[in-house]
Design an enzyme around this catalytic site. Structure first.
Site, PDB file in Angstrom:
ATOM      1  CD  GLN A   1      -2.743  -1.135   2.513  1.00 20.62           C
ATOM      2  OE1 GLN A   1      -3.663  -0.337   2.634  1.00 20.62           O
ATOM      3  NE2 GLN A   1      -2.443  -2.014   3.465  1.00 20.62           N
ATOM      4  CG  ASN A   2       4.133   1.244   2.207  1.00 23.24           C
ATOM      5  OD1 ASN A   2       3.144   1.577   2.842  1.00 23.24           O
ATOM      6  ND2 ASN A   2       5.023   0.396   2.674  1.00 23.24           N
TER       7      ASN A   2
ATOM      8  CG  HIS B   1      -2.827   2.710  -2.123  1.00 23.53           C
ATOM      9  ND1 HIS B   1      -2.740   2.647  -0.746  1.00 23.53           N
ATOM     10  CD2 HIS B   1      -3.945   2.010  -2.458  1.00 23.53           C
ATOM     11  CE1 HIS B   1      -3.754   1.944  -0.274  1.00 23.53           C
ATOM     12  NE2 HIS B   1      -4.497   1.543  -1.299  1.00 23.53           N
TER      13      HIS B   1
ATOM     14  CB  CYS C   1      -1.468  12.225 -19.023  1.00 21.35           C
ATOM     15  SG  CYS C   1      -2.753  13.201 -19.839  1.00 21.35           S
TER      16      CYS C   1
ATOM     17  CB  CYS D   1      -3.164  10.343 -23.056  1.00 23.45           C
ATOM     18  SG  CYS D   1      -1.578  10.906 -22.369  1.00 23.45           S
TER      19      CYS D   1
ATOM     20  N   GLY E   1       2.276  -4.319   9.062  1.00 20.70           N
ATOM     21  CA  GLY E   1       2.314  -2.857   9.124  1.00 20.70           C
ATOM     22  C   GLY E   1       1.130  -2.152   8.502  1.00 20.70           C
TER      23      GLY E   1
ATOM     24  CB  SER F   1      -4.817  -0.174  10.472  1.00 24.39           C
ATOM     25  OG  SER F   1      -4.929   0.861   9.509  1.00 24.39           O
TER      26      SER F   1
END
Length: 399
Positions: free
Chosen positions: A209-210, A236, A244, A247, A332, A334
């Protein structure tokens, strides 16, 4: 009289004239055609008869290059579900009563072959990169440091970030700082530990998720690997790229293109896409209808934003589910993001059905709703994930 068709068919089955028929061989030719057994086969057969020669044979140049296979030992102890293992206290020597739980954890990390890792911001705190929801996390510090921000979460919400020029400038400033911090930070001991598991082909996939990209600074998990089957999936996005919004063209992140201060004379609040500008100029010369120029933003997936790679991630996740993962390592995080929660639930269900292992590693215990989501954990590792390699070293596990 034999028919011509049958004679022709018979000739097709007849060996060519260059072949030597067995009845044409002479007695002296038999020695030349005799097949000599390979030396290795003879040596191995003698080892079975004479075990005392085993060590000498294994040291020979012929067998020294043979792979040494280690048999997976039988699991002697499995803790009750949701057992809490105090990792920090154990490595400090104050929780030796948990030695069986330590042995169980090292067994899972040593012998699991298809581990799925889901990790969050907590794994990068030791590198100097703040998390989001802790007392010193970004959501708290941004609220107090930025007068335009009512909540730190607003700077990660697509609807708020581009609601005004002042909010966009605050967002640009935050992304520029995170980019600089990520470029200068080094992977932690935990990152190195997971990379070693990847090198041993024990990890099926890392879902991170980092946005800092620290897990991709190793050759094994490099961001330049095959995009169709990456070792690391950045759920993420990445602070090291910009893209962009029209595009979807992706570029290396260039903070100088973004205006990060109200008084700054360089940069744009929302820069134009070079690719779109070039296409527009070509269409203008050709007399075609203009389609508009897209705008650039850091390749970080915000709240209330369409995920540009959602379909690709779903395909990889389904592929990993079909591979029958034997361990789920949640580190690490939640699990506050609904999409990540749903993904973890599916992996947990699959691992539990195959009698695999579900391990929770965090400074905080999982809340009741997460325990229900996971159908309970095999072990709740309470403590700093940076102590996982310390534990493995103490237990004399060679990585």
């Amino acid at each position: 009289m034999e028919s011509p068709v049958r004679k022709e068919y018979h000739q097709l089955l007849t060996p060519p004239s260059s072949s030597v028929k067995k009845h044409d061989l002479k007695a002296g030719d038999l020695k030349e055609l005799s097949i000599k057994p390979r030396k290795l086969i003879n040596d191995l057969s003698r080892v079975k008869k004479s075990p005392s020669r085993k060590k000498k044979l294994c040291d020979s140049p012929t067998t020294r290059s043979l792979p040494q296979t280690t048999r997976k030992p039988r699991l002697k102890y499995r803790p009750e579900l949701d057992t809490v293992f105090p990792l920090d206290n154990y490595v400090e020597g104050s929780a030796k009563s948990s030695s069986k739980d330590a042995e169980f954890l090292t067994y899972v990390l040593s012998y699991s072959k298809r581990i799925v890792v889901v990790q969050g911001a907590g794994v990068s705190v030791a590198a100097g990169i703040p998390d989001f929801r802790s007392a010193n996390g970004l959501f708290t510090t941004l609220k107090s440091s930025s007068p335009n921000v009512k909540s730190g979460k607003d700077l990660f919400d697509f609807n708020h970030v581009y609601s005004s020029n002042s909010m966009s400038i605050s967002f640009n400033s935050l992304m520029s700082k995170l980019h600089s911090l990520s470029c200068t930070s080094k992977p932690t001991a935990y990152h190195s530990f997971i990379n070693q598991l990847c090198e041993k082909n024990q990890v099926k996939r890392i879902y991170s998720q980092n946005i800092d990209g620290l897990e991709t600074k190793f050759q094994t998990t490099s961001a330049n690997e095959s995009p169709k089957n990456p070792q690391v999936v950045q759920l993420h996005g990445s602070i090291h790229h910009m893209s962009c919004m029209k595009c979807r063209k992706k570029y290396d992140m260039d903070p100088s293109m973004f205006k990060t201060d109200e008084d700054a004379e360089t940069g744009e609040i929302v820069p134009q896409c070079p690719e779109c500008k070039e296409f527009e100029s070509v269409r203008s010369v050709c007399g075609k209808r203009l389609q508009g120029v897209g705008r650039l933003k850091p390749s970080v997936v915000l709240y209330n934003e369409y995920h540009p790679e959602g379909d690709i991630i779903s395909e990889m996740m389904n592929k990993d589910l079909k591979s029958n993962p034997d361990a789920l390592l949640i580190v690490g995080t939640s699990l506050k993001i609904p999409g990540v929660r749903q993904m973890v639930k599916q992996f947990a269900t699959k691992v539990r059905a195959k009698k695999g292992f579900i391990i929770w590693v965090n400074n905080e215990l999982p809340p009741p709703n997460i325990k229900t989501l996971l159908n309970r954990c095999d072990l709740v590792v309470l403590g700093d994930c940076q102590n996982l390699p310390v534990l493995m070293e103490q237990e004399n596990i060679n990585l």
